[in-house]
Write a protein that holds these residues in place. Sequence first.
Motif, PDB file in Angstrom:
ATOM      1  N   ALA A 293       0.811  -1.219   0.000  1.00 30.28           N
ATOM      2  CA  ALA A 293       0.000   0.000   0.000  1.00 30.28           C
ATOM      3  C   ALA A 293       0.846   1.273   0.000  1.00 30.28           C
ATOM      4  N   LEU A 294       2.144   1.146   0.231  1.00 28.23           N
ATOM      5  CA  LEU A 294       3.009   2.321   0.217  1.00 28.23           C
ATOM      6  C   LEU A 294       3.179   2.907  -1.181  1.00 28.23           C
ATOM      7  N   TYR A 295       2.964   2.084  -2.195  1.00 29.35           N
ATOM      8  CA  TYR A 295       3.095   2.545  -3.587  1.00 29.35           C
ATOM      9  C   TYR A 295       1.909   1.989  -4.366  1.00 29.35           C
ATOM     10  N   PRO A 296       0.928   2.828  -4.699  1.00 29.88           N
ATOM     11  CA  PRO A 296      -0.351   2.326  -5.209  1.00 29.88           C
ATOM     12  C   PRO A 296      -0.402   2.084  -6.716  1.00 29.88           C
ATOM     13  N   TYR A 297       0.731   1.791  -7.326  1.00 30.56           N
ATOM     14  CA  TYR A 297       0.749   1.585  -8.775  1.00 30.56           C
ATOM     15  C   TYR A 297       1.375   0.231  -9.098  1.00 30.56           C
ATOM     16  N   ASP A 298       1.020  -0.297 -10.257  1.00 29.81           N
ATOM     17  CA  ASP A 298       1.510  -1.619 -10.659  1.00 29.81           C
ATOM     18  C   ASP A 298       2.887  -1.590 -11.299  1.00 29.81           C
ATOM     19  N   THR A 299       3.287  -0.439 -11.823  1.00 26.87           N
ATOM     20  CA  THR A 299       4.561  -0.345 -12.523  1.00 26.87           C
ATOM     21  C   THR A 299       5.372   0.845 -12.028  1.00 26.87           C
ATOM     22  N   MET A 300       6.670   0.771 -12.304  1.00 23.20           N
ATOM     23  CA  MET A 300       7.576   1.872 -11.956  1.00 23.20           C
ATOM     24  C   MET A 300       7.905   2.680 -13.207  1.00 23.20           C
ATOM     25  N   ASP A 301       6.892   2.975 -14.001  1.00 22.41           N
ATOM     26  CA  ASP A 301       7.136   3.868 -15.133  1.00 22.41           C
ATOM     27  C   ASP A 301       7.107   5.311 -14.640  1.00 22.41           C
ATOM     28  N   LYS A 302       7.694   6.192 -15.422  1.00 17.36           N
ATOM     29  CA  LYS A 302       7.877   7.579 -14.996  1.00 17.36           C
ATOM     30  C   LYS A 302       6.548   8.272 -14.692  1.00 17.36           C
ATOM     31  N   THR A 303       5.521   8.000 -15.481  1.00 21.29           N
ATOM     32  CA  THR A 303       4.223   8.650 -15.257  1.00 21.29           C
ATOM     33  C   THR A 303       3.657   8.297 -13.898  1.00 21.29           C
ATOM     34  N   ASN A 304       3.659   7.007 -13.560  1.00 25.78           N
ATOM     35  CA  ASN A 304       3.136   6.582 -12.268  1.00 25.78           C
ATOM     36  C   ASN A 304       4.012   7.067 -11.114  1.00 25.78           C
ATOM     37  N   PHE A 305       5.322   6.983 -11.300  1.00 29.51           N
ATOM     38  CA  PHE A 305       6.202   7.395 -10.210  1.00 29.51           C
ATOM     39  C   PHE A 305       6.084   8.894  -9.945  1.00 29.51           C
ATOM     40  N   THR A 306       5.888   9.672 -10.981  1.00 29.54           N
ATOM     41  CA  THR A 306       5.703  11.111 -10.791  1.00 29.54           C
ATOM     42  C   THR A 306       4.422  11.390 -10.005  1.00 29.54           C
ATOM     43  N   LYS A 307       3.381  10.632 -10.265  1.00 29.72           N
ATOM     44  CA  LYS A 307       2.156  10.767  -9.466  1.00 29.72           C
ATOM     45  C   LYS A 307       2.439  10.457  -7.998  1.00 29.72           C
ATOM     46  N   HIS A 308       3.247   9.442  -7.779  1.00 26.13           N
ATOM     47  CA  HIS A 308       3.612   9.073  -6.407  1.00 26.13           C
ATOM     48  C   HIS A 308       4.429  10.175  -5.742  1.00 26.13           C
ATOM     49  N   MET A 309       5.333  10.777  -6.480  1.00 24.54           N
ATOM     50  CA  MET A 309       6.101  11.902  -5.942  1.00 24.54           C
ATOM     51  C   MET A 309       5.190  13.050  -5.529  1.00 24.54           C
ATOM     52  N   GLU A 310       4.208  13.362  -6.377  1.00 27.83           N
ATOM     53  CA  GLU A 310       3.277  14.446  -6.054  1.00 27.83           C
ATOM     54  C   GLU A 310       2.496  14.121  -4.773  1.00 27.83           C
ATOM     55  N   GLU A 311       2.139  12.847  -4.600  1.00 31.63           N
ATOM     56  CA  GLU A 311       1.437  12.426  -3.388  1.00 31.63           C
ATOM     57  C   GLU A 311       2.335  12.587  -2.167  1.00 31.63           C
ATOM     58  N   MET A 312       3.576  12.150  -2.264  1.00 31.20           N
ATOM     59  CA  MET A 312       4.493  12.248  -1.130  1.00 31.20           C
ATOM     60  C   MET A 312       4.786  13.700  -0.754  1.00 31.20           C
ATOM     61  N   PHE A 313       4.696  14.591  -1.741  1.00 35.80           N
ATOM     62  CA  PHE A 313       4.919  16.019  -1.471  1.00 35.80           C
ATOM     63  C   PHE A 313       3.881  16.555  -0.490  1.00 35.80           C
ATOM     64  N   GLN A 314       2.697  15.954  -0.476  1.00 38.84           N
ATOM     65  CA  GLN A 314       1.640  16.397   0.431  1.00 38.84           C
ATOM     66  C   GLN A 314       1.921  15.994   1.881  1.00 38.84           C
ATOM     67  N   TYR A 315       2.866  15.100   2.076  1.00 39.28           N
ATOM     68  CA  TYR A 315       3.205  14.626   3.421  1.00 39.28           C
ATOM     69  C   TYR A 315       4.570  15.151   3.860  1.00 39.28           C
ATOM     70  N   VAL A 316       5.594  14.874   3.064  1.00 35.64           N
ATOM     71  CA  VAL A 316       6.926  15.420   3.347  1.00 35.64           C
ATOM     72  C   VAL A 316       7.006  16.736   2.588  1.00 35.64           C
ATOM     73  N   THR A 317       6.440  17.781   3.190  1.00 38.33           N
ATOM     74  CA  THR A 317       6.207  19.049   2.495  1.00 38.33           C
ATOM     75  C   THR A 317       7.262  20.084   2.868  1.00 38.33           C
ATOM     76  N   PRO A 318       8.005  20.602   1.910  1.00 41.00           N
ATOM     77  CA  PRO A 318       9.027  21.608   2.211  1.00 41.00           C
ATOM     78  C   PRO A 318       8.409  22.917   2.694  1.00 41.00           C
ATOM     79  N   GLY A 319       9.049  23.512   3.700  1.00 41.03           N
ATOM     80  CA  GLY A 319       8.713  24.865   4.107  1.00 41.03           C
ATOM     81  C   GLY A 319       9.582  25.854   3.359  1.00 41.03           C
ATOM     82  N   VAL A 320       9.671  27.076   3.862  1.00 35.80           N
ATOM     83  CA  VAL A 320      10.447  28.102   3.161  1.00 35.80           C
ATOM     84  C   VAL A 320      11.932  27.747   3.083  1.00 35.80           C
ATOM     85  N   MET A 321      12.397  26.915   4.028  1.00 33.76           N
ATOM     86  CA  MET A 321      13.787  26.469   4.017  1.00 33.76           C
ATOM     87  C   MET A 321      13.916  25.029   3.521  1.00 33.76           C
TER      88      MET A 321
END
Length: 209
Positions: free
Chosen positions: A61-89
Amino acid sequence: MLVSVKKQELLTITSALENTSYFGGDQEWYEKNWNREAGCGPTSAANITAYLAAANEGVKALYPYDTMDKTNFTKHMEEMFQYVTPGVMGVNHVNKFTEGFDRYLKERKINLTPKVFEADKKPRKLREVKDIIDFVKEGLEADCPLAFLNLSRGLEKSIQGWHWITITAADITENGIRATASDEGKKIDFDLGLWYLTTKMHGGLIYYS
């Protein structure tokens, strides 16, 4: 002695459109400018979650896609950005990484524990390379890539400062450690021991078990 996660190839990301492959994600794949500029932390989190999901049936469940193609992995990156979210620094402390990562785990009802090594626990003159060697070895033998925060490069000029990358292997000797890592979609090699002994700011490493 060489030590690594069991299957580094699980971090291979393919792109049929570009007819190429990458080693881990690249923050340049984020859609928004700020995300591309500050997204190294969540990219590392995306690498780790994708690897663990591929290597362990119980945490798929940590990675909700069947393949490690760039399109799916980029979606996963966008999801992780909502959790490990950079501040001003950016994500400029190991605690900021683990707080977001742990929230992601909790929402998916997955029980993993962060192990954290902080470079600022001792004055530089008291640091011993053995401390960081032992930690990296433990993480890789637990089959988890390590998120590495480097705010100051010290004398190791082959890595970027103020940056997160993902360590997947290490060459350990009696007196030193060279690490292999995913950085911006590429595999790099650098002297982690030299960094630890000469960095001028805090930083650290994280793995999950």
